[in-house]
Motif scaffolding. Structure first.
Motif, PDB file in Angstrom:
ATOM      1  N   GLU A 108       0.842  -1.199   0.000  1.00  0.00           N
ATOM      2  CA  GLU A 108       0.000   0.000   0.000  1.00  0.00           C
ATOM      3  C   GLU A 108       0.880   1.253   0.000  1.00  0.00           C
ATOM      4  OE1 GLU A 108      -2.849   2.153   3.299  1.00  0.00           O
ATOM      5  OE2 GLU A 108      -3.086  -0.025   3.025  1.00  0.00           O
ATOM      6  N   PRO A 220      -7.740   2.995   2.022  1.00  0.00           N
ATOM      7  CA  PRO A 220      -6.537   2.787   1.225  1.00  0.00           C
ATOM      8  C   PRO A 220      -6.795   3.229  -0.212  1.00  0.00           C
ATOM      9  CG  PRO A 220      -6.953   0.882   2.612  1.00  0.00           C
ATOM     10  CD  PRO A 220      -8.156   1.769   2.723  1.00  0.00           C
ATOM     11  N   LEU A 223      -2.486   0.982  -4.184  1.00  0.00           N
ATOM     12  CA  LEU A 223      -2.001  -0.340  -3.786  1.00  0.00           C
ATOM     13  C   LEU A 223      -0.987  -0.855  -4.799  1.00  0.00           C
ATOM     14  CD1 LEU A 223      -5.488  -1.954  -3.022  1.00  0.00           C
ATOM     15  CD2 LEU A 223      -3.991  -0.747  -1.411  1.00  0.00           C
ATOM     16  N   LEU A 294       0.237  -3.475   3.615  1.00  0.00           N
ATOM     17  CA  LEU A 294      -1.186  -3.371   3.342  1.00  0.00           C
ATOM     18  C   LEU A 294      -1.993  -3.383   4.638  1.00  0.00           C
ATOM     19  CD1 LEU A 294      -3.628  -3.488   1.347  1.00  0.00           C
ATOM     20  CD2 LEU A 294      -3.451  -5.998   1.522  1.00  0.00           C
TER      21      LEU A 294
END
Length: 331
Positions: A108, A220, A223, A294
């Motif tokens: 991420e 988020p 990515l 992540l």
């Protein structure tokens, strides 16, 4: 002698199995067709500006870089097999896997998360618009129909009883054009990601109206994603890249390296250093997870949000789209 030769062979084979060894097929570094974009891809800006920051590059793997015009393009090319890895938006990943793309999320870049900056809609300081309801009959710019911020905007204005196409217009404008359109009065509200927000606010002509975090906090955004087939066929190269990804992410996060990061971004992304110095790697920047790791729960919450609001058609389980062997590590 034979026993000694066998021992040496075994040792060399063991060394080759690590990230610093030869490629998966034994024919030199594995080529990874890797895509990047603007803004927010600082890890990859550093990897391009100074390959030495990624010590496995050129040994375990080599990169064939491609710049993306948007993150949905990355998801499409990964699904088509024309890319091996790419920077992809969280919603674009969800949409792609929902349609059958075989992708795996490995890291991420940044998230829309308080208390850090989250993408913000601005109006002119002299505008009569004070609340979402005041946008009735107005023009509210979006960076792109179908983007995460587009759906955030829809929901925020729906809460005020406004529907796009009926109660307000929703013209599409690239981020670099939003400031001029707002200043000239061509639109009444516009959406600003960084570095465009910092540049606009420095003029003193605008004020915030609402933010992504007013609708959904901890989203988020960017990515690191692979075509799952590539990871299966070249696990060592994928792992080597992600080891470097984590190493560079930690370098980017160190305040002592801020100027180096700014210089790399100016060189690769062609963003003036003056625009970057006002916000990059400060509280006015996006939240960047330690080591590029992540946030599985954050991604699950984001996919659930889009599914509950009808953007994604079915509930997705993040755990089905990650491979622990290549996940970036926070530590």
């Amino acid at each position: 002698m034979r026993r000694t030769f066998a021992l040496v062979t075994a040792v060399l084979a063991g060394l080759a199995s690590g990230c610093g060894g030869a490629a998966d097929d034994g024919g030199g570094p594995t080529k990874i067709r890797m895509a990047w974009g603007v803004p927010g891809d600082e890890i990859k800006y550093l990897m391009q500006a100074d390959p030495a920051k990624a010590p496995n590059q050129g040994h375990c793997y080599e990169l064939e870089w491609k710049q993306l015009t948007n993150t949905a393009q990355g998801a499409q090319e990964l699904a088509a097999g024309t890319l091996d890895g790419a920077t992809v938006g969280a919603l674009a990943v969800g949409t792609a896997v929902e349609r059958g793309a075989d992708l795996t999320v490995a890291g991420e870049m940044f998230a829309e998360r308080t208390p850090n900056f989250t993408t913000t809609w601005l109006v002119r300081k002299d505008s009569p618009v004070r609340t979402a309801a005041d946008l009735r009959g107005k023009k509210v710019a979006t960076a792109g129909i179908g983007t995460p911020t587009y759906y955030i905007q829809l929901q925020y204005l729906q809460q005020a009883g406004l529907k796009t196409g009926k109660d307000y217009q929703n013209p599409e404008l690239p981020y670099p054009q939003q400031q001029e359109a707002l200043a000239s009065g061509r639109v009444d509200a516009a959406v600003f990601a960084q570095p465009f927000y910092a540049k606009a606010m420095a003029t003193g002509e605008f004020r915030p109206l609402f933010r992504v975090s007013d609708v959904h906090d901890n989203m988020p955004q960017l990515l690191q994603v692979f075509n799952r087939r590539f990871v299966k066929e070249h696990p060592k190269a994928a792992r080597c890249f992600m080891d470097d990804f984590g190493t560079v992410a930690k370098f980017v996060a160190d305040p002592a390296n801020r100027q180096t990061v700014i210089d790399a971004e100016a060189k690769i992304a062609k963003i003036p250093t003056g625009a970057l110095k006002g916000y990059l790697m400060t509280r006015d920047d996006y939240y960047r997870p330690p080591g590029g790791a992540l946030d599985v729960n954050g991604l699950q919450s984001t996919w659930d949000y889009f599914q509950q609001n009808g953007v994604l058609k079915k509930k997705l389980d993040v755990h089905e789209y990650v491979d622990a062997s290549v996940l970036a590590k926070a530590g």
